[in-house]
Design an enzyme around this catalytic site. Structure first.
Site, PDB file in Angstrom:
ATOM      1  N   HIS A  62       2.014  -0.250  11.415  1.00  0.00           N
ATOM      2  CA  HIS A  62       2.725   0.317  12.544  1.00  0.00           C
ATOM      3  C   HIS A  62       1.644   1.282  13.152  1.00  0.00           C
ATOM      4  O   HIS A  62       1.063   0.118  14.507  1.00  0.00           O
ATOM      5  CB  HIS A  62       3.882   0.894  12.725  1.00  0.00           C
ATOM      6  CG  HIS A  62       3.756   1.920  13.584  1.00  0.00           C
ATOM      7  ND1 HIS A  62       4.254   1.112  15.117  1.00  0.00           N
ATOM      8  CD2 HIS A  62       4.535   2.511  14.154  1.00  0.00           C
ATOM      9  CE1 HIS A  62       4.912   1.920  16.035  1.00  0.00           C
ATOM     10  NE2 HIS A  62       4.501   3.148  15.609  1.00  0.00           N
ATOM     11  N   HIS A  86      -0.490   8.705  16.004  1.00  0.00           N
ATOM     12  CA  HIS A  86       0.480   9.648  16.352  1.00  0.00           C
ATOM     13  C   HIS A  86       1.589   9.867  16.004  1.00  0.00           C
ATOM     14  O   HIS A  86       2.615  10.706  16.813  1.00  0.00           O
ATOM     15  CB  HIS A  86       0.840   7.932  17.533  1.00  0.00           C
ATOM     16  CG  HIS A  86       1.626   7.175  17.452  1.00  0.00           C
ATOM     17  ND1 HIS A  86       1.102   5.919  16.497  1.00  0.00           N
ATOM     18  CD2 HIS A  86       2.548   7.076  17.330  1.00  0.00           C
ATOM     19  CE1 HIS A  86       2.429   5.243  16.808  1.00  0.00           C
ATOM     20  NE2 HIS A  86       3.670   5.983  16.679  1.00  0.00           N
ATOM     21  N   GLU A  90       4.757  13.894  13.280  1.00  0.00           N
ATOM     22  CA  GLU A  90       6.447  13.491  12.222  1.00  0.00           C
ATOM     23  C   GLU A  90       6.278  12.906  11.399  1.00  0.00           C
ATOM     24  O   GLU A  90       7.613  13.267  10.616  1.00  0.00           O
ATOM     25  CB  GLU A  90       6.863  12.872  14.019  1.00  0.00           C
ATOM     26  CG  GLU A  90       7.148  13.748  14.736  1.00  0.00           C
ATOM     27  CD  GLU A  90       8.163  12.973  15.482  1.00  0.00           C
ATOM     28  OE1 GLU A  90       8.779  12.272  15.754  1.00  0.00           O
ATOM     29  OE2 GLU A  90       9.561  13.908  15.140  1.00  0.00           O
ATOM     30  N   ASP A  91       5.815  12.256  11.052  1.00  0.00           N
ATOM     31  CA  ASP A  91       6.296  11.758   9.909  1.00  0.00           C
ATOM     32  C   ASP A  91       6.217  12.183   8.185  1.00  0.00           C
ATOM     33  O   ASP A  91       5.559  11.814   7.315  1.00  0.00           O
ATOM     34  CB  ASP A  91       5.795  10.229   9.510  1.00  0.00           C
ATOM     35  CG  ASP A  91       7.144   9.615  10.523  1.00  0.00           C
ATOM     36  OD1 ASP A  91       7.451  10.435  11.091  1.00  0.00           O
ATOM     37  OD2 ASP A  91       6.594   8.024  10.964  1.00  0.00           O
ATOM     38  N   ASP A 153       3.495   2.554  21.106  1.00  0.00           N
ATOM     39  CA  ASP A 153       4.297   2.581  20.074  1.00  0.00           C
ATOM     40  C   ASP A 153       5.764   1.024  20.072  1.00  0.00           C
ATOM     41  O   ASP A 153       5.978   0.486  19.666  1.00  0.00           O
ATOM     42  CB  ASP A 153       4.162   3.761  20.448  1.00  0.00           C
ATOM     43  CG  ASP A 153       4.972   4.267  19.337  1.00  0.00           C
ATOM     44  OD1 ASP A 153       5.125   4.038  17.966  1.00  0.00           O
ATOM     45  OD2 ASP A 153       6.021   4.616  19.369  1.00  0.00           O
ATOM     46  N   ASP A 273      15.355 -19.959  42.699  1.00  0.00           N
ATOM     47  CA  ASP A 273      14.409 -19.445  42.490  1.00  0.00           C
ATOM     48  C   ASP A 273      13.555 -19.489  41.068  1.00  0.00           C
ATOM     49  O   ASP A 273      12.977 -18.272  40.906  1.00  0.00           O
ATOM     50  CB  ASP A 273      14.234 -18.135  43.719  1.00  0.00           C
ATOM     51  CG  ASP A 273      15.087 -16.857  43.336  1.00  0.00           C
ATOM     52  OD1 ASP A 273      16.092 -17.308  42.521  1.00  0.00           O
ATOM     53  OD2 ASP A 273      15.467 -16.605  43.673  1.00  0.00           O
TER      54      ASP A 273
HETATM   55 MN    MN Z   1       5.346   5.120  15.982  1.00  0.00          MN
END
Ligand code: MN
Length: 744
Positions: A62, A86, A90-91, A153, A273
């Site tokens: 990712h 990034h 957080e992880d 992301d 259109d």
């Molecule tokens: Mn991410």
């Protein structure tokens, strides 16, 4: 622990992606030092080890894909490294500090920005909030790369959304359509926006998506051939007429076709259109000339001609729109505009997420155009790294976007406090606000709110706004609400007190207030130049008029004839004025010219004087007491009389020292100095006082048995001044004690 086979597979997959990333970077940015990217790859390989995505892929795929999107956007290595890292904070166990140490402050700052935004749940059911959420995100960003990483992301998450459970798919797709795609649009990133929209559409409404897709595909070949033919016809006709213009054609994207179906409540085969043409001319006159030529060629669909040149859209979009039908019955749309109008529209003026949300300010337009420009530059400038690293974004510098605990967005002016927040929720919440929690932590009411803060207001029934709040609030709405409340309630209270005072006074003469007619009261009121009885009562309450005076006017033969001494004992605070007739206001003003130094909270025009029993000086804590007809007596909070005054608590009123200290005030204060009776003592004492810039009004000395007491009355400007002088006096050799006498 992953098996060896798995580990090998993981390594192979991520390594392939990494090589692709490096290849792309070398292509796009051959001058840059890319070693930092290798370092970031090794770093995240270590920290994301063992983690995997819902797709079963190793997690590292990712961040690598995100970095790849950024590389395709020709972003600089700093952005690509931040893209790789990034999700690390957080992880994984990595901290922003670690990233700063390893990759520098810039990368750390960007990763921090992305992490901050990721923590906010932008998914919301309240649709009208979307605009605020978009603004909030942009307001939280001070480096445009944060937004670009967030978009990359989101793009990869959308591309792999099929692996998530349907409920999450729906939420993420909705958020993408409401927040991320419009931001991409705003940034001029048409390609990403288009992909985000089509992916979002696919997951939000799979059936609708498939229908539109099928219908479009069925007509694509035919459409393209048709467009080519029509385009040529127009070109020929324009050449004939001697008009120079550019003619472009396209087939619309699925999501925008879908929006059209929704808006017009029609079926796919009614969309005329699907195919669209645009004619870009050299001049405004040519626009109308082209329209005439086209209407000569084909029959216009009635009601489909729109002149946005004469009547621009609220966002300044200008263009002529018309739909025509060919000989064989195929309808299509043509947009006609000048090059300048086209450029304006391309640079975001026609950004459709804006005009749907109502009128757009010129300021917004400037920002929008500027942002488009920034993205343009980023493509053109030979060294975007330098350009981007210097770029700081402050898109909404005058606004702060905060949340209620339930996720509603509250937009406030910059530096707003929880009181502003409370008044925005509801006036009553504002009035009864006693405290606030920001992101779960208690904060003082003066705390400044930031974008992304979750604010919880604590209220207490019966709590009242304070005048001090006026200094803390930033929005004019809160300020007005507080002022309104203060005026209203101080007045109500004054009216109430006024009635009580009249009633009390009247009872002395055994006349119930009920027997006094309103029309008589009104007469007295107008004699004072007032329009309403309430004005008279509040005047009495505020101490502008005495109840006795008013009663005397009501009952011409009454009170004046009754002996004053027969009345109840008055309290110590205003006994010195007892029995004096009306006109006392001017007397008080004359004697105590300092009444401006004290204000009564919530009320500017009350007659205020310092009680003689304690003579409070500036800086001391004070309380006010509404006297009978002589205004507000201000006592020192520790004046012994104050406790005595409590027998009529309804007459107590909050007072404070006026903030305006530009007018110097001097209060006479009496001190007694107990000291040795020695030569030069008096000179020492007057020296200390003179050095402190104080004026001596009176001085007297008494001696006995080589001890002396010196009484001195001097001018004091405030409590600090007094304390300074007392401290100075105490330092004089032979001085034993210095006392302040409350009464002069
Ligand atoms: Mn991410």
């Amino acid at each position: 622990m992953a098996s060896l086979r798995q580990q090998i597979a993981t390594t192979a997959l991520t390594l392939t992606k990494f090589r692709e990333l490096m290849r792309r970077m070398q292509e796009n940015r051959p001058q840059d030092d890319l070693s930092i990217i290798k370092k970031a790859y090794d770093f995240s390989l270590k920290y994301h080890e063992g983690q995997s995505r819902a797709s079963g892929d190793p997690y590292l795929v990712h961040p690598l894909e995100v970095a790849l999107v950024l590389a395709e956007m020709k972003m600089d290595p700093v952005a690509v490294v931040a893209g790789l890292l990034h999700d690390s904070v957080e992880d994984t166990s990595v901290t922003i500090g670690d990233i700063g140490k390893e990759f520098g402050e810039q990368v750390a700052h960007i990763v921090e920005g992305v992490t901050k935004i990721s923590k906010i749940d932008f998914a919301t059911r309240e649709e009208q909030q979307a605009e605020n959420l978009r603004k909030m995100m942009l307001a939280m960003v001070d480096d445009i790369r944060v937004v670009l990483i967030k978009l990359a992301d989101r793009l990869h998450n959308m591309r792999t959304l099929e692996h998530l459970p349907p409920e999450r798919q729906n939420k993420i797709a909705q958020e993408t359509l409401e927040i991320y795609a419009p931001i991409a649009h705003r940034l001029g990133m048409g390609k990403i926006r288009g992909e985000l929209e089509d992916l979002g559409f696919r997951f939000i409404d799979p059936v609708g998506y498939e229908q539109v897709e099928k219908a479009v595909n069925a007509r694509r070949k035919q459409g393209e051939a048709f467009l080519a033919k029509v385009q040529q016809t127009i070109k020929d006709k324009l050449k004939e007429a001697g008009i120079q213009a550019q003619v472009d054609s396209r087939i619309k994207r699925l999501y925008s076709i879908h929006k059209k179906l929704q808006r017009q409540r029609i079926a796919v085969d009614q969309v005329y259109d699907l195919c669209a043409l645009r004619v870009v001319t050299r001049s405004l006159q040519d626009c109308y000339a082209v329209l005439g030529i086209i209407h000569n060629l084909w029959r216009p669909v009635p009601g489909r001609i729109k002149d946005f040149i004469a009547m621009p859209r609220p966002n300044f979009y200008q263009s002529l729109h018309t739909s025509v039908i060919t000989e064989d019955g195929t309808p299509f749309e043509i947009q006609i505009r000048t090059e300048e109008m086209h450029k304006m529209a391309e640079e975001g003026i026609a950004a459709h997420w804006k005009y749907k949300d109502g009128p757009v300010s010129a300021q917004d337009e400037q920002r929008l155009a500027w942002l488009r420009q920034v993205v343009e530059w980023q493509r053109d400038v030979s060294d975007p790294a330098e350009f981007l690293s210097a770029l700081k974004v402050d898109l909404y510098p005058e606004e702060v976007y905060t949340f209620t605990p339930k996720g509603k967005v509250v937009v406030l002016p910059r530096d707003a406090t929880p009181i502003d927040f409370a008044y925005t929720i509801h006036t009553e919440v504002g009035h009864t606000c006693v405290g606030a929690k920001v992101n779960g932590r208690m904060v003082p009411l003066r705390h400044k709110l930031h974008s992304g803060d979750i604010v919880e207001i604590m209220t207490q029934p019966g709590h009242k706004p304070s005048r001090d709040w006026l200094a803390l609030v930033k929005s004019s709405r809160s300020r007005n609400k507080i002022k309104h409340w203060l005026n209203l309630h101080q007045r109500e209270r004054a009216i109430e007190i006024g009635r009580k005072l009249i009633d009390k006074e009247a009872r002395k003469y055994r006349i119930p207030l009920k027997e006094i007619k309103d029309e008589d009261l009104l007469k007295v009121a107008s004699a004072y130049g007032l329009g309403k009885v309430d004005d008279l009562m509040s005047g009495i309450g505020y101490g502008k008029y005495s109840a006795r005076q008013v009663l005397a006017r009501l009952l011409p033969a009454g009170p004046a004839a009754v002996a004053e001494s027969g009345g109840e004992r008055d309290h110590a605070g205003d006994s010195w004025e007892q029995g004096k007739p009306g006109g006392i206001a001017s007397v008080v003003r004359r004697v105590f010219g300092d009444h401006n130094a004290i204000t009564v909270k919530g009320q500017g025009d009350m007659l205020v004087y310092r009680a003689r029993c304690c003579n409070p000086i500036r800086g001391e804590s004070i309380v006010g007491y509404i006297t009978r007809g002589k205004g507000v007596a201000v006592h020192s909070a520790n004046c012994p009389n104050v406790t005595n005054l409590l027998y009529e608590p309804e007459r107590r009123i909050e007072v404070e020292w006026a903030r305006d200290e530009s007018t110097p005030t001097a209060y006479p204060v009496k001190l007694t100095v107990f000291c040795d009776d020695r030569f030069g003592m008096l000179k020492n004492i007057t020296g200390v006082i003179g050095d402190a810039q104080s004026n001596i009004r009176n001085i007297a000395a008494h001696t006995s048995n080589s001890q002396a007491s010196v009484e001195v009355v001097l001018d004091i400007s405030d409590l600090k001044h007094l304390e300074q002088i007392i401290a100075g006096l105490r330092k004089i050799p032979g001085v034993h004690e210095v006392q302040r006498l409350q009464k002069i």
